[in-house]
Design a protein around this motif. Structure first.
Motif, PDB file in Angstrom:
ATOM      1  N   LYS A 313       0.732  -1.050  -0.321  1.00 54.93           N
ATOM      2  CA  LYS A 313       0.046   0.058   0.094  1.00 54.93           C
ATOM      3  C   LYS A 313       0.820   0.973   0.268  1.00 54.93           C
ATOM      4  CE  LYS A 313      -3.396  -3.061   0.263  1.00 54.93           C
ATOM      5  NZ  LYS A 313      -3.868  -3.310  -0.665  1.00 54.93           N
ATOM      6  N   GLU A 314       0.558   1.959  -0.721  1.00 54.93           N
ATOM      7  CA  GLU A 314       2.186   3.110  -1.096  1.00 54.93           C
ATOM      8  C   GLU A 314       2.141   4.481  -0.374  1.00 54.93           C
ATOM      9  OE1 GLU A 314       2.675   3.713  -5.243  1.00 54.93           O
ATOM     10  OE2 GLU A 314       2.974   1.572  -5.423  1.00 54.93           O
ATOM     11  N   SER A 315       0.160   4.634  -0.034  1.00 53.18           N
ATOM     12  CA  SER A 315      -0.369   6.057   0.723  1.00 53.18           C
ATOM     13  C   SER A 315       0.044   5.155   2.367  1.00 53.18           C
ATOM     14  CB  SER A 315      -1.342   5.949   0.280  1.00 53.18           C
ATOM     15  OG  SER A 315      -2.285   5.600   0.515  1.00 53.18           O
ATOM     16  N   ILE A 316       0.718   6.132   2.548  1.00 57.76           N
ATOM     17  CA  ILE A 316       0.140   7.065   4.088  1.00 57.76           C
ATOM     18  C   ILE A 316      -1.470   7.905   4.795  1.00 57.76           C
ATOM     19  CG2 ILE A 316       2.323   5.027   4.554  1.00 57.76           C
ATOM     20  CD1 ILE A 316       3.755   7.262   5.367  1.00 57.76           C
ATOM     21  N   ASN A 317      -0.948   6.936   6.993  1.00 60.17           N
ATOM     22  CA  ASN A 317      -1.612   8.445   7.287  1.00 60.17           C
ATOM     23  C   ASN A 317      -0.897   9.656   7.550  1.00 60.17           C
ATOM     24  OD1 ASN A 317      -4.039   9.037   8.444  1.00 60.17           O
ATOM     25  ND2 ASN A 317      -3.897   8.555  10.305  1.00 60.17           N
ATOM     26  N   ILE A 318      -0.100  10.258   6.531  1.00 58.63           N
ATOM     27  CA  ILE A 318      -0.146  11.900   6.533  1.00 58.63           C
ATOM     28  C   ILE A 318      -0.475  12.567   5.784  1.00 58.63           C
ATOM     29  CG2 ILE A 318       1.823  10.869   7.963  1.00 58.63           C
ATOM     30  CD1 ILE A 318       3.710  11.420   5.148  1.00 58.63           C
ATOM     31  N   PRO A 319      -0.713  13.864   6.250  1.00 51.48           N
ATOM     32  CA  PRO A 319      -1.212  15.062   5.379  1.00 51.48           C
ATOM     33  C   PRO A 319      -0.559  14.234   3.520  1.00 51.48           C
ATOM     34  CG  PRO A 319      -0.036  15.871   7.261  1.00 51.48           C
ATOM     35  CD  PRO A 319      -0.326  14.544   7.577  1.00 51.48           C
ATOM     36  N   GLN A 320       0.707  14.559   3.456  1.00 51.22           N
ATOM     37  CA  GLN A 320       1.081  14.987   2.221  1.00 51.22           C
ATOM     38  C   GLN A 320       1.136  13.228   1.089  1.00 51.22           C
ATOM     39  OE1 GLN A 320       3.085  14.728   4.669  1.00 51.22           O
ATOM     40  NE2 GLN A 320       4.881  15.123   4.183  1.00 51.22           N
ATOM     41  N   LYS A 321       0.184  12.034   2.448  1.00 48.42           N
ATOM     42  CA  LYS A 321       0.088  10.195   1.754  1.00 48.42           C
ATOM     43  C   LYS A 321       1.920  10.197   1.860  1.00 48.42           C
ATOM     44  CE  LYS A 321      -4.371  10.742   2.931  1.00 48.42           C
ATOM     45  NZ  LYS A 321      -4.862  10.528   4.582  1.00 48.42           N
ATOM     46  N   THR A 322       2.385  10.334   1.278  1.00 45.30           N
ATOM     47  CA  THR A 322       4.224   9.667   1.182  1.00 45.30           C
ATOM     48  C   THR A 322       4.982  10.094   1.166  1.00 45.30           C
ATOM     49  OG1 THR A 322       4.714   7.948  -1.053  1.00 45.30           O
ATOM     50  CG2 THR A 322       3.524  10.038  -1.334  1.00 45.30           C
ATOM     51  N   TYR A 323       5.534   9.970   1.125  1.00 50.01           N
ATOM     52  CA  TYR A 323       7.436  10.936   0.680  1.00 50.01           C
ATOM     53  C   TYR A 323       8.989   9.918   0.767  1.00 50.01           C
ATOM     54  CZ  TYR A 323       8.320   9.116   5.833  1.00 50.01           C
ATOM     55  OH  TYR A 323       8.725   8.227   7.371  1.00 50.01           O
ATOM     56  N   ARG A 324       9.635  10.357  -0.045  1.00 47.88           N
ATOM     57  CA  ARG A 324      10.437  10.455  -0.630  1.00 47.88           C
ATOM     58  C   ARG A 324      11.984  10.156   0.395  1.00 47.88           C
ATOM     59  NH1 ARG A 324       9.940   8.339  -4.975  1.00 47.88           N
ATOM     60  NH2 ARG A 324      12.615   8.470  -5.493  1.00 47.88           N
ATOM     61  N   ILE A 325      12.562   9.395   0.089  1.00 47.56           N
ATOM     62  CA  ILE A 325      14.487   9.856   0.778  1.00 47.56           C
ATOM     63  C   ILE A 325      14.686  11.010   0.723  1.00 47.56           C
ATOM     64  CG2 ILE A 325      16.248   8.764  -1.699  1.00 47.56           C
ATOM     65  CD1 ILE A 325      17.557   7.271   0.469  1.00 47.56           C
ATOM     66  N   GLU A 326      14.136  11.548  -0.181  1.00 45.34           N
ATOM     67  CA  GLU A 326      15.443  13.434  -0.094  1.00 45.34           C
ATOM     68  C   GLU A 326      14.671  14.052   0.410  1.00 45.34           C
ATOM     69  OE1 GLU A 326      13.960  11.645  -3.422  1.00 45.34           O
ATOM     70  OE2 GLU A 326      15.365  11.101  -4.767  1.00 45.34           O
ATOM     71  N   ASP A 327      13.172  14.128   0.942  1.00 44.62           N
ATOM     72  CA  ASP A 327      12.638  14.768   1.591  1.00 44.62           C
ATOM     73  C   ASP A 327      13.378  14.424   2.789  1.00 44.62           C
ATOM     74  OD1 ASP A 327      10.647  15.709  -0.442  1.00 44.62           O
ATOM     75  OD2 ASP A 327       9.503  13.444   0.276  1.00 44.62           O
ATOM     76  N   VAL A 328      13.371  13.352   3.467  1.00 43.35           N
ATOM     77  CA  VAL A 328      14.360  13.094   4.840  1.00 43.35           C
ATOM     78  C   VAL A 328      15.754  14.092   4.864  1.00 43.35           C
ATOM     79  CG1 VAL A 328      14.584  11.039   6.012  1.00 43.35           C
ATOM     80  CG2 VAL A 328      12.593  10.769   4.648  1.00 43.35           C
ATOM     81  N   TYR A 329      16.605  14.113   3.689  1.00 49.83           N
ATOM     82  CA  TYR A 329      17.617  14.241   3.501  1.00 49.83           C
ATOM     83  C   TYR A 329      17.331  15.700   3.993  1.00 49.83           C
ATOM     84  CZ  TYR A 329      21.217  10.531   3.643  1.00 49.83           C
ATOM     85  OH  TYR A 329      21.491   9.297   3.562  1.00 49.83           O
TER      86      TYR A 329
END
Length: 336
Positions: A313-329
Protein backbone atom coordinates in the motif's frame (compact mmCIF):
# COMPACT_ATOMS: atom_id res chain seq x y z
CA UNK A 1 6.27 -3.35 19.99
CA UNK A 2 4.00 -5.76 21.81
CA UNK A 3 4.81 -9.44 22.13
CA UNK A 4 1.97 -11.71 21.07
CA UNK A 5 1.61 -14.93 22.97
CA UNK A 6 1.07 -17.63 20.34
CA UNK A 7 2.60 -20.78 21.75
CA UNK A 8 -0.06 -23.32 20.82
CA UNK A 9 1.83 -25.23 18.12
CA UNK A 10 5.39 -24.06 18.60
CA UNK A 11 6.26 -27.37 20.31
CA UNK A 12 6.89 -28.84 16.83
CA UNK A 13 9.99 -26.60 16.68
CA UNK A 14 10.98 -26.87 20.35
CA UNK A 15 13.56 -29.61 19.80
CA UNK A 16 14.91 -28.29 16.50
CA UNK A 17 18.68 -27.65 16.65
CA UNK A 18 18.28 -24.01 15.58
CA UNK A 19 15.78 -23.28 18.33
CA UNK A 20 17.79 -25.18 20.90
CA UNK A 21 20.87 -23.15 19.99
CA UNK A 22 18.94 -19.88 20.32
CA UNK A 23 17.60 -21.00 23.70
CA UNK A 24 21.12 -21.89 24.88
CA UNK A 25 22.51 -18.56 23.69
CA UNK A 26 19.70 -16.69 25.40
CA UNK A 27 20.60 -18.33 28.70
CA UNK A 28 24.32 -17.75 28.20
CA UNK A 29 24.21 -14.04 27.36
CA UNK A 30 22.29 -11.96 29.88
CA UNK A 31 23.29 -8.79 28.05
CA UNK A 32 20.69 -8.50 25.30
CA UNK A 33 22.98 -6.86 22.74
CA UNK A 34 25.49 -9.66 23.24
CA UNK A 35 22.75 -12.22 22.77
CA UNK A 36 21.76 -10.61 19.47
CA UNK A 37 25.34 -10.50 18.20
CA UNK A 38 25.90 -14.16 18.98
CA UNK A 39 22.56 -15.31 17.58
CA UNK A 40 22.59 -13.38 14.29
CA UNK A 41 24.37 -16.11 12.30
CA UNK A 42 21.47 -18.45 13.07
CA UNK A 43 18.88 -16.20 11.43
CA UNK A 44 20.43 -16.55 7.99
CA UNK A 45 20.74 -20.32 8.50
CA UNK A 46 17.06 -20.62 9.39
CA UNK A 47 16.04 -18.55 6.38
CA UNK A 48 18.14 -20.65 3.99
CA UNK A 49 16.86 -24.01 5.24
CA UNK A 50 13.83 -25.19 3.24
CA UNK A 51 13.03 -28.03 5.63
CA UNK A 52 13.03 -25.65 8.57
CA UNK A 53 10.75 -23.23 6.73
CA UNK A 54 8.32 -26.05 5.97
CA UNK A 55 8.16 -26.71 9.71
CA UNK A 56 7.49 -23.01 10.28
CA UNK A 57 4.60 -23.19 7.81
CA UNK A 58 3.23 -26.24 9.62
CA UNK A 59 3.64 -24.52 13.00
CA UNK A 60 1.42 -21.66 11.77
CA UNK A 61 -1.15 -23.50 9.66
CA UNK A 62 -1.89 -25.94 12.50
CA UNK A 63 -2.19 -23.16 15.08
CA UNK A 64 -5.80 -22.21 15.77
CA UNK A 65 -4.69 -18.80 17.04
CA UNK A 66 -2.95 -18.05 13.74
CA UNK A 67 -5.81 -19.45 11.65
CA UNK A 68 -8.49 -17.50 13.53
CA UNK A 69 -6.72 -14.15 13.69
CA UNK A 70 -8.31 -11.07 12.14
CA UNK A 71 -5.85 -9.62 9.67
CA UNK A 72 -5.60 -5.87 9.30
CA UNK A 73 -3.35 -3.58 7.31
CA UNK A 74 -1.58 -2.90 10.62
CA UNK A 75 -0.34 -6.45 11.20
CA UNK A 76 1.51 -7.02 7.96
CA UNK A 77 1.64 -10.64 6.72
CA UNK A 78 3.95 -12.77 8.86
CA UNK A 79 4.78 -16.18 10.28
CA UNK A 80 5.45 -16.94 13.92
CA UNK A 81 8.51 -19.11 14.53
CA UNK A 82 9.09 -19.35 18.26
CA UNK A 83 8.74 -17.25 21.39
CA UNK A 84 9.37 -17.16 25.10
CA UNK A 85 9.03 -14.40 27.68
CA UNK A 86 12.61 -13.40 26.76
CA UNK A 87 12.62 -13.35 22.94
CA UNK A 88 10.60 -14.10 19.87
CA UNK A 89 11.31 -15.04 16.26
CA UNK A 90 9.11 -14.16 13.29
CA UNK A 91 9.17 -13.86 9.50
CA UNK A 92 7.79 -10.67 7.95
CA UNK A 93 6.80 -10.23 4.31
CA UNK A 94 7.31 -6.99 2.36
CA UNK A 95 5.48 -6.77 -0.97
CA UNK A 96 7.08 -4.48 -3.54
CA UNK A 97 5.51 -1.56 -5.37
CA UNK A 98 3.39 -2.18 -8.44
CA UNK A 99 5.54 0.38 -10.26
CA UNK A 100 8.81 0.67 -8.37
CA UNK A 101 9.98 4.17 -7.48
CA UNK A 102 13.33 4.12 -5.64
CA UNK A 103 13.39 5.85 -2.27
CA UNK A 104 9.66 5.66 -1.52
CA UNK A 105 9.01 5.50 2.23
CA UNK A 106 7.08 2.46 3.44
CA UNK A 107 5.87 4.19 6.61
CA UNK A 108 6.78 6.91 9.10
CA UNK A 109 10.10 7.08 10.91
CA UNK A 110 9.64 5.14 14.14
CA UNK A 111 11.36 3.14 16.88
CA UNK A 112 10.36 -0.06 18.65
CA UNK A 113 10.44 1.38 22.17
CA UNK A 114 12.53 -0.86 24.43
CA UNK A 115 12.88 -3.71 21.89
CA UNK A 116 16.10 -4.66 20.11
CA UNK A 117 15.59 -6.10 16.62
CA UNK A 118 18.01 -8.16 14.56
CA UNK A 119 16.74 -8.84 11.07
CA UNK A 120 18.08 -11.08 8.30
CA UNK A 121 17.12 -10.73 4.64
CA UNK A 122 16.06 -14.22 3.52
CA UNK A 123 14.23 -13.60 0.24
CA UNK A 124 13.92 -11.01 -2.53
CA UNK A 125 15.70 -7.75 -3.21
CA UNK A 126 15.66 -6.56 0.40
CA UNK A 127 14.96 -2.97 1.33
CA UNK A 128 16.83 0.27 1.93
CA UNK A 129 17.05 1.68 5.47
CA UNK A 130 17.92 4.85 7.34
CA UNK A 131 18.85 4.89 11.04
CA UNK A 132 18.63 8.05 13.15
CA UNK A 133 20.15 9.40 16.34
CA UNK A 134 18.08 8.43 19.39
CA UNK A 135 18.08 12.04 20.65
CA UNK A 136 15.00 13.39 18.84
CA UNK A 137 14.08 16.98 19.73
CA UNK A 138 10.29 17.63 19.69
CA UNK A 139 8.53 20.92 20.25
CA UNK A 140 5.56 19.88 22.46
CA UNK A 141 3.42 22.78 21.21
CA UNK A 142 3.93 22.52 17.44
CA UNK A 143 5.13 18.87 17.24
CA UNK A 144 7.96 20.08 15.02
CA UNK A 145 10.96 17.79 15.40
CA UNK A 146 14.65 17.51 14.57
CA UNK A 147 16.29 14.21 13.61
CA UNK A 148 19.76 13.28 12.44
CA UNK A 149 20.62 10.40 10.09
CA UNK A 150 23.37 8.14 11.45
CA UNK A 151 23.41 5.31 8.89
CA UNK A 152 22.10 4.68 5.37
CA UNK A 153 22.33 1.18 3.89
CA UNK A 154 20.58 -1.56 1.93
CA UNK A 155 19.98 -5.16 2.94
CA UNK A 156 22.18 -6.21 0.06
CA UNK A 157 25.04 -4.39 1.81
CA UNK A 158 24.10 -5.66 5.28
CA UNK A 159 21.90 -8.78 4.96
CA UNK A 160 21.87 -9.11 8.76
CA UNK A 161 21.66 -5.97 10.86
CA UNK A 162 20.56 -4.85 14.30
CA UNK A 163 18.33 -1.92 15.28
CA UNK A 164 18.74 -0.87 18.88
CA UNK A 165 15.98 -0.09 21.36
CA UNK A 166 14.65 3.47 20.99
CA UNK A 167 16.58 3.88 17.70
CA UNK A 168 14.43 5.66 15.07
CA UNK A 169 14.61 4.09 11.64
CA UNK A 170 12.88 4.10 8.29
CA UNK A 171 12.35 1.38 5.68
CA UNK A 172 11.81 2.15 2.00
CA UNK A 173 9.63 -0.05 -0.19
CA UNK A 174 11.68 -2.87 -1.74
CA UNK A 175 12.21 -3.20 -5.46
CA UNK A 176 10.92 -6.77 -5.37
CA UNK A 177 8.86 -8.84 -2.92
CA UNK A 178 11.06 -9.53 0.11
CA UNK A 179 11.06 -11.41 3.40
CA UNK A 180 13.05 -11.03 6.60
CA UNK A 181 13.58 -13.33 9.57
CA UNK A 182 13.64 -11.41 12.83
CA UNK A 183 14.79 -11.79 16.41
CA UNK A 184 13.19 -9.48 18.99
CA UNK A 185 14.05 -8.99 22.66
CA UNK A 186 13.50 -6.33 25.30
CA UNK A 187 16.64 -4.23 25.82
CA UNK A 188 17.25 -5.85 29.21
CA UNK A 189 15.93 -8.67 31.35
CA UNK A 190 13.31 -7.53 33.85
CA UNK A 191 11.64 -9.42 36.68
CA UNK A 192 8.32 -8.45 35.09
CA UNK A 193 9.06 -10.07 31.69
CA UNK A 194 6.98 -13.19 32.42
CA UNK A 195 3.94 -11.01 33.04
CA UNK A 196 3.68 -10.31 29.29
CA UNK A 197 2.62 -13.90 28.63
CA UNK A 198 0.44 -14.34 31.72
CA UNK A 199 -3.08 -15.09 30.37
CA UNK A 200 -4.87 -13.44 33.30
CA UNK A 201 -2.89 -10.21 33.01
CA UNK A 202 -3.33 -10.18 29.22
CA UNK A 203 -7.10 -10.19 29.82
CA UNK A 204 -6.85 -6.99 31.87
CA UNK A 205 -4.04 -5.45 29.79
CA UNK A 206 -5.66 -2.07 29.12
CA UNK A 207 -6.62 -1.14 32.72
CA UNK A 208 -3.28 -2.50 33.94
CA UNK A 209 -1.44 -0.33 31.41
CA UNK A 210 -3.38 2.74 32.57
CA UNK A 211 -2.35 2.03 36.15
CA UNK A 212 1.31 1.72 35.14
CA UNK A 213 1.10 5.05 33.30
CA UNK A 214 -0.56 6.71 36.30
CA UNK A 215 2.32 5.54 38.49
CA UNK A 216 4.93 6.64 35.92
CA UNK A 217 6.48 3.15 35.86
CA UNK A 218 6.57 2.46 32.09
CA UNK A 219 10.31 1.81 31.98
CA UNK A 220 10.20 -0.39 35.06
CA UNK A 221 7.77 -2.71 33.29
CA UNK A 222 9.34 -2.32 29.84
CA UNK A 223 6.24 -0.99 28.07
CA UNK A 224 5.87 1.84 25.57
CA UNK A 225 5.55 5.42 26.79
CA UNK A 226 2.02 6.79 27.09
CA UNK A 227 2.75 9.21 24.25
CA UNK A 228 4.82 7.53 21.55
CA UNK A 229 5.54 9.48 18.37
CA UNK A 230 6.46 8.71 14.80
CA UNK A 231 7.87 11.29 12.40
CA UNK A 232 7.71 12.39 8.77
CA UNK A 233 9.53 15.15 6.86
CA UNK A 234 7.92 18.52 6.31
CA UNK A 235 10.16 20.98 4.50
CA UNK A 236 13.28 21.74 6.55
CA UNK A 237 12.14 19.85 9.66
CA UNK A 238 10.09 16.85 10.74
CA UNK A 239 6.60 16.59 12.12
CA UNK A 240 5.64 14.25 14.95
CA UNK A 241 2.42 12.25 14.88
CA UNK A 242 1.19 10.23 17.85
CA UNK A 243 1.51 6.53 17.15
CA UNK A 244 -2.12 5.66 17.90
CA UNK A 245 -3.32 8.39 15.54
CA UNK A 246 -0.95 7.20 12.81
CA UNK A 247 -1.99 3.55 13.09
CA UNK A 248 -5.73 4.01 13.61
CA UNK A 249 -6.73 3.76 9.91
CA UNK A 250 -4.66 0.61 9.33
CA UNK A 251 -5.85 -1.02 12.56
CA UNK A 252 -9.42 -0.41 11.39
CA UNK A 253 -8.74 -1.75 7.88
CA UNK A 254 -10.13 -5.27 8.30
CA UNK A 255 -12.43 -7.61 6.45
CA UNK A 256 -12.54 -10.24 3.69
CA UNK A 257 -10.37 -8.31 1.22
CA UNK A 258 -7.66 -7.73 3.82
CA UNK A 259 -7.78 -11.41 4.83
CA UNK A 260 -7.41 -12.44 1.21
CA UNK A 261 -4.55 -9.98 0.60
CA UNK A 262 -2.70 -11.18 3.69
CA UNK A 263 -2.90 -14.87 2.91
CA UNK A 264 -2.22 -14.32 -0.80
CA UNK A 265 1.01 -12.58 0.24
CA UNK A 266 2.00 -15.57 2.37
CA UNK A 267 1.06 -18.06 -0.36
CA UNK A 268 3.04 -16.06 -2.94
CA UNK A 269 6.15 -16.37 -0.77
CA UNK A 270 5.62 -20.13 -0.33
CA UNK A 271 5.33 -20.61 -4.08
CA UNK A 272 8.21 -18.35 -5.03
CA UNK A 273 10.45 -19.96 -2.42
CA UNK A 274 9.26 -23.42 -3.56
CA UNK A 275 8.56 -24.77 -0.07
CA UNK A 276 5.30 -26.53 -0.89
CA UNK A 277 4.25 -29.56 1.16
CA UNK A 278 1.55 -31.11 -1.05
CA UNK A 279 0.34 -33.74 1.41
CA UNK A 280 0.10 -31.27 4.26
CA UNK A 281 -1.72 -28.68 2.14
CA UNK A 282 -4.19 -31.33 0.97
CA UNK A 283 -4.97 -32.14 4.60
CA UNK A 284 -5.57 -28.44 5.27
CA UNK A 285 -8.06 -28.17 2.43
CA UNK A 286 -10.01 -31.05 3.95
CA UNK A 287 -9.93 -29.57 7.45
CA UNK A 288 -12.90 -27.67 8.86
CA UNK A 289 -10.46 -25.56 10.90
CA UNK A 290 -8.85 -24.04 7.81
CA UNK A 291 -10.37 -20.66 6.88
CA UNK A 292 -12.26 -20.76 3.59
CA UNK A 293 -10.19 -17.94 2.13
CA UNK A 294 -7.04 -20.07 2.50
CA UNK A 295 -8.34 -22.93 0.38
CA UNK A 296 -8.20 -21.51 -3.19
CA UNK A 297 -4.58 -20.49 -2.64
CA UNK A 298 -3.68 -23.84 -1.10
CA UNK A 299 -5.21 -25.55 -4.13
CA UNK A 300 -3.14 -23.33 -6.45
CA UNK A 301 0.00 -24.24 -4.52
CA UNK A 302 -0.77 -27.94 -4.85
CA UNK A 303 -1.52 -27.70 -8.57
CA UNK A 304 1.35 -25.37 -9.42
CA UNK A 305 -0.95 -22.60 -10.62
CA UNK A 306 0.83 -19.22 -10.42
CA UNK A 307 -0.33 -17.08 -7.50
CA UNK A 308 -0.65 -13.44 -8.35
CA UNK A 309 1.89 -11.20 -6.66
CA UNK A 310 0.61 -8.75 -4.05
CA UNK A 311 1.85 -5.17 -3.81
CA UNK A 312 2.39 -2.78 -0.92
CA UNK A 313 0.00 0.00 0.00
CA UNK A 314 1.82 3.10 -1.23
CA UNK A 315 0.00 5.80 0.75
CA UNK A 316 0.41 6.27 4.51
CA UNK A 317 -1.56 8.22 7.10
CA UNK A 318 0.15 11.60 6.88
CA UNK A 319 -1.14 14.79 5.18
CA UNK A 320 0.93 14.34 2.01
CA UNK A 321 0.22 10.55 1.99
CA UNK A 322 3.78 9.68 0.96
CA UNK A 323 7.33 11.00 0.97
CA UNK A 324 10.73 10.17 -0.49
CA UNK A 325 14.31 9.79 0.68
CA UNK A 326 15.18 13.22 -0.70
CA UNK A 327 12.53 14.74 1.58
CA UNK A 328 14.12 13.05 4.60
CA UNK A 329 17.59 14.34 3.83
CA UNK A 330 16.21 17.81 3.16
CA UNK A 331 14.48 17.84 6.55
CA UNK A 332 17.73 16.91 8.32
CA UNK A 333 19.86 19.39 6.36
CA UNK A 334 22.24 16.52 5.54
CA UNK A 335 23.49 15.52 2.09
CA UNK A 336 22.63 12.20 0.45
Amino acid sequence: MQVENNTGMQHILESHPYIQEVLNLEKKYVDRSEFHRNAEHLLAKMGADDDFLKLVIKRNFEDKGFLDQKWSLYNIPFFYIYETADFYLKIHFFPGMKEFAPGSAAHCIHHHNNYILTTAAIFGSGYETLLFDKNVVINPNTLDAQLKITKHFTQQEFPVHCIDAWEPHLVFNPQKFSATLQLWTPDQKRVTDNLRVNPFLKAIKNPLRKLIYALGMEKNFGIASKHTYQWYPQGNHFKAIEENEYFEPTRNAVGPEVNKYSFQTIAYFIQQRNIIDVNFFESLINSSLTPDYYKPFLLDLINGKPIQETFCKESINIPQKTYRIEDVYSATGQSI
